[in-house]
Write a protein that holds these residues in place. Structure first.
Motif, short mmCIF file in Angstrom:
data_model
loop_
_atom_site.label_atom_id
_atom_site.label_comp_id
_atom_site.label_asym_id
_atom_site.label_seq_id
_atom_site.Cartn_x
_atom_site.Cartn_y
_atom_site.Cartn_z
N LYS A 439 75.08 39.15 76.47
CA LYS A 439 74.65 40.53 76.26
C LYS A 439 73.23 40.56 75.72
O LYS A 439 72.90 39.87 74.77
N TYR A 440 72.40 41.41 76.32
CA TYR A 440 70.97 41.44 76.01
C TYR A 440 70.70 42.31 74.79
O TYR A 440 71.21 43.43 74.69
N SER A 441 69.90 41.81 73.87
CA SER A 441 69.52 42.56 72.68
C SER A 441 68.06 42.96 72.79
O SER A 441 67.18 42.09 72.77
N PRO A 442 67.75 44.26 72.91
CA PRO A 442 66.35 44.69 73.02
C PRO A 442 65.50 44.28 71.82
O PRO A 442 64.31 44.08 71.95
N GLU A 443 66.14 44.15 70.66
CA GLU A 443 65.38 43.80 69.46
C GLU A 443 64.98 42.33 69.47
O GLU A 443 63.88 41.97 69.06
N GLU A 444 65.89 41.48 69.91
CA GLU A 444 65.64 40.04 69.87
C GLU A 444 65.18 39.48 71.21
O GLU A 444 64.59 38.41 71.26
N GLY A 445 65.44 40.19 72.29
CA GLY A 445 65.12 39.67 73.60
C GLY A 445 66.04 38.52 73.96
O GLY A 445 67.09 38.34 73.38
N SER A 446 65.64 37.71 74.92
CA SER A 446 66.46 36.57 75.33
C SER A 446 65.56 35.53 75.95
O SER A 446 64.61 35.84 76.66
N ASP A 447 65.84 34.27 75.64
CA ASP A 447 65.08 33.18 76.25
C ASP A 447 65.80 32.60 77.46
O ASP A 447 65.38 31.59 78.01
N SER A 448 66.89 33.23 77.87
CA SER A 448 67.64 32.78 79.04
C SER A 448 67.29 33.63 80.24
O SER A 448 67.47 34.85 80.22
N VAL A 449 66.79 32.99 81.27
CA VAL A 449 66.43 33.74 82.47
C VAL A 449 67.66 34.35 83.11
O VAL A 449 67.60 35.44 83.71
N TRP A 450 68.83 33.71 82.95
CA TRP A 450 70.05 34.20 83.59
C TRP A 450 70.54 35.48 82.90
O TRP A 450 70.99 36.41 83.58
N THR A 451 70.43 35.53 81.59
CA THR A 451 70.79 36.76 80.88
C THR A 451 69.87 37.90 81.29
O THR A 451 70.32 39.02 81.54
N CYS A 452 68.58 37.62 81.36
CA CYS A 452 67.62 38.66 81.75
C CYS A 452 67.91 39.16 83.16
O CYS A 452 67.87 40.38 83.41
N LEU A 453 68.19 38.27 84.08
CA LEU A 453 68.44 38.67 85.46
C LEU A 453 69.71 39.52 85.58
O LEU A 453 69.75 40.48 86.37
N LEU A 454 70.74 39.19 84.82
CA LEU A 454 71.96 39.99 84.85
C LEU A 454 71.69 41.41 84.39
O LEU A 454 72.16 42.39 84.99
N HIS A 455 70.90 41.57 83.34
CA HIS A 455 70.65 42.91 82.81
C HIS A 455 69.61 43.67 83.63
O HIS A 455 69.64 44.90 83.65
N LEU A 456 68.74 42.97 84.30
CA LEU A 456 67.88 43.65 85.27
C LEU A 456 68.72 44.25 86.39
O LEU A 456 68.50 45.39 86.82
N ALA A 457 69.70 43.48 86.89
CA ALA A 457 70.58 43.98 87.94
C ALA A 457 71.40 45.16 87.44
O ALA A 457 71.57 46.16 88.16
N TYR A 458 71.91 45.08 86.23
CA TYR A 458 72.71 46.17 85.65
C TYR A 458 71.90 47.46 85.57
O TYR A 458 72.37 48.53 86.00
N ASN A 459 70.69 47.40 85.06
CA ASN A 459 69.87 48.61 84.92
C ASN A 459 69.38 49.12 86.27
O ASN A 459 69.21 50.34 86.45
N HIS A 460 69.19 48.23 87.23
CA HIS A 460 68.82 48.69 88.56
C HIS A 460 69.95 49.50 89.19
O HIS A 460 69.72 50.53 89.83
N LEU A 461 71.19 49.04 89.00
CA LEU A 461 72.33 49.81 89.52
C LEU A 461 72.45 51.15 88.81
O LEU A 461 72.85 52.14 89.43
N LYS A 462 72.10 51.20 87.53
CA LYS A 462 72.10 52.48 86.81
C LYS A 462 71.14 53.46 87.48
O LYS A 462 71.47 54.65 87.68
#
Length: 582
Positions: A439-462
């Motif tokens: 789960k992506y935290s806007p405050e802390e960000g993420s150093d995992s490219v896979w986490t970032c890609l999952l949440h990019l896909a989630y927000n794109h579907l939104k």
């Protein structure tokens, strides 16, 4: 290759010193052209080690076929020659070469045969009694010279002119193996976790201790395609070491070689052909190039369905390793097809109602480790989570495509409104199902490219679900606010990825997500005033900078994006000119 060879048993009549060819072979060993000891025991050592079904082929030495069918142990199958010393556990996860898939509508599913009985008994012996009497959907085709002329160097039945053309054009040329290893390493580190259609352990074993590509038992077409992808992720030093001036020249060269081999009908292995075509779908040529992502994906989908990759492994009677690889290949193609359809606004080519293949599970990655000493890495838990969750969200994406892109659908109807509400609920349930560490935290960000890609896909579907509400100038509606928030999250994630230096390792759907957010910010600029407009300008600028960075690795042939880049530059110049002098 460091693989041990099985020693054929001596003839009971006399010990023949020449033992380069096995006299008998089971189906699996014959496919892989390795030595087989099925005459001594069944299953043979190779099939026993791989957990594969050991099926004895009918005789091709003139013996009576009915007698052979009744006495399988004394059959004389096709000769099998061990040219590379590869054990059967490294076998390609393809269906039997020369087989075709026939669905329920074909009368062939009702035709019994000796092959059917053998397959049913072998399948039942593995504990699948409930499916031992299922109708078969794959049938062997008669052997032809063309189907048996494949070697480690490719087709041997091509005309001299074709071979001369391929050599002159460099289609069979590969850089030095050692200079290519970093590109192959980059392939498995950054591409393979998202698209796990290859057997990483198998590739690693075949490259182990190799000194040149000529001694590697890997398809020449597949190697060219893998290097095409690897050239996207490797560093500039590797590009130069492989003999190219820049990344674009390297990618163009490898893609062109792969394409020429495809058009020359070089590759006959069904699975390798699908894998290579899938990799070719990441080519970005000129905007008018008809051989685009949909072209290559369309061929890959057609072949995959022709070979029954979309069907349950219970119907296909496959061993466990092959079933795992078929699932990974099919769902990889599925996700890519859904993403391409959504980004281009075109209908999906795969219908969910036509598929009964099992979903991905963590067990499908049990053998996806190349060993501690291999440069190709190993499968991590987040890789498995990413691939499984992307399949789930791709299914939702397909439903969104049906709602928005199918001609004649009334988006304002009550039915569509209810459908969008249900899609939104499903999407939120998908997000809640993510493990905590994903789960992506806007405050802390993420150093995992896979986490970032999952949440990019989630927000794109939104954005896709609620975009009509936003486009109808209903800025105060809940749907419109959801779109704005999703676009802002995409900008923030892209900015974090750029800051951490992992933006270059994103996949193609990253471009689609960032571009969608850019469109929303641009519309907000036109509509908004004051601080709202300035914030939208800042976020749009962030999206443009990120897309320009991605262009260094993935060429983005998007005329609309060119307009954004051009007019964005003019806008900044105009604003600078209007500022009063200090």
């Amino acid at each position: 290759m460091g693989s041990s060879k099985l020693t054929p048993s001596p003839s009971p009549a006399k010990g023949d010193a020449k033992k380069s060819r096995a006299k008998h072979a089971c189906r699996e060993c014959n496919i892989r052209r390795v030595r087989c000891d099925v005459t001594e025991k069944q299953p043979c050592s190779n099939c026993l080690a791989a957990g594969a079904s050991c099926e004895i082929l009918p005789s091709r030495r003139g013996r009576d076929s009915m007698q052979d069918a009744s006495n399988l142990r004394n059959n004389a199958p096709q000769d099998s020659e061990d040219s590379q010393g590869q054990e059967v556990e490294e076998s390609s996860p393809s269906p039997v070469p020369g087989t075709r898939f026939y669905g329920e509508s074909s009368f062939l599913t009702l035709v019994p045969s000796d092959e059917e009985e053998i397959s049913s008994r072998s399948y039942a012996s593995r504990g699948n009694n409930a499916n031992s009497h299922k109708q078969r959907f794959t049938f062997p085709l008669p052997a032809t010279p063309q189907s048996t002329s494949q070697t480690t160097e490719g087709r041997t039945d091509l005309s001299p002119g074709t071979m001369r053309y391929l050599r002159n054009e460099g289609a069979l040329t590969l850089p030095d193996l050692q200079s290519c290893l970093p590109a192959l390493e980059a392939y498995f580190n950054w591409f393979h976790p998202s698209w796990p259609l290859l057997d990483r352990a198998q590739i690693a074993r075949r490259l182990a201790n190799a000194t040149s590509f000529s001694s590697v038992d890997i398809s020449r077409m597949l190697l060219q395609a893998m290097l095409f992808i690897g050239a996207t992720y490797c560093d500039a030093a590797t590009i130069r070491a492989m003999g190219f001036e820049d990344r674009y020249q390297a990618k163009t060269t490898f893609y062109t070689r792969t394409r020429m081999l495809f058009h020359a009908d070089w590759e006959k292995d069904e699975t390798v052909l699908i894998q290579s075509l899938f990799l070719m779908s990441f080519w970005r040529g000129a905007p008018t190039d008809v051989r685009d992502v949909r072209y290559w994906l369309g061929i890959a989908i057609t072949l995959a369905e022709s070979y029954g990759f979309h069907r349950s492994s219970r119907s296909m009677s496959k061993d466990s390793h092959t079933a795992r690889m078929r699932r990974r290949i099919w769902w990889t193609v599925y996700v890519r097809e859904r993403q391409a359809a959504a980004s281009l606004g075109l209908p999906s080519r795969i219908r969910d109602e036509d598929c009964d293949i099992e979903p991905l599970s963590p067990s499908d990655w049990e053998t996806d480790n190349s060993g501690p000493d291999s440069p190709f890495g190993s499968c991590l838990p987040e890789h498995v989570t990413y691939a499984i969750k992307m399949v789930e969200i791709a299914k939702l994406l397909g439903k969104i495509i049906d709602v928005h892109f199918v001609p004649g659908n009334a988006s304002l109807s009550v039915t569509s409104s209810n459908t969008l509400r249900d899609l939104n609920i499903s999407l939120e349930a998908w997000r809640e199902s993510l493990p905590e560490h994903i789960k992506y935290s806007p405050e802390e960000g993420s150093d995992s490219v896979w986490t970032c890609l999952l949440h990019l896909a989630y927000n794109h579907l939104k954005i896709l679900i609620h975009r009509n509400s936003f486009l109808r100038l209903e800025s105060t509606t809940p749907g419109s606010q959801i779109v704005l928030k999703a676009a802002c999250r995409i900008s923030r994630i892209a900015e974090d990825m750029c800051t951490q230096g992992i933006l270059r390792y994103g996949q193609m759907h990253l471009i689609t997500s960032i571009f969608s957010a850019l469109c929303i910010h641009t519309i907000t600029i036109r509509r908004g005033t004051g601080l709202t407009r300035r914030l939208a300008e800042h976020r749009a600028e962030t999206c443009l900078l990120c897309l320009k960075e991605v262009q260094k690795y993935w060429r983005i042939n998007n005329n609309t994006l060119d307009l954004f880049l051009h007019h964005g530059h003019l806008s900044r110049r105009r604003e600078s000119a209007l500022k009063p002098p200090r």
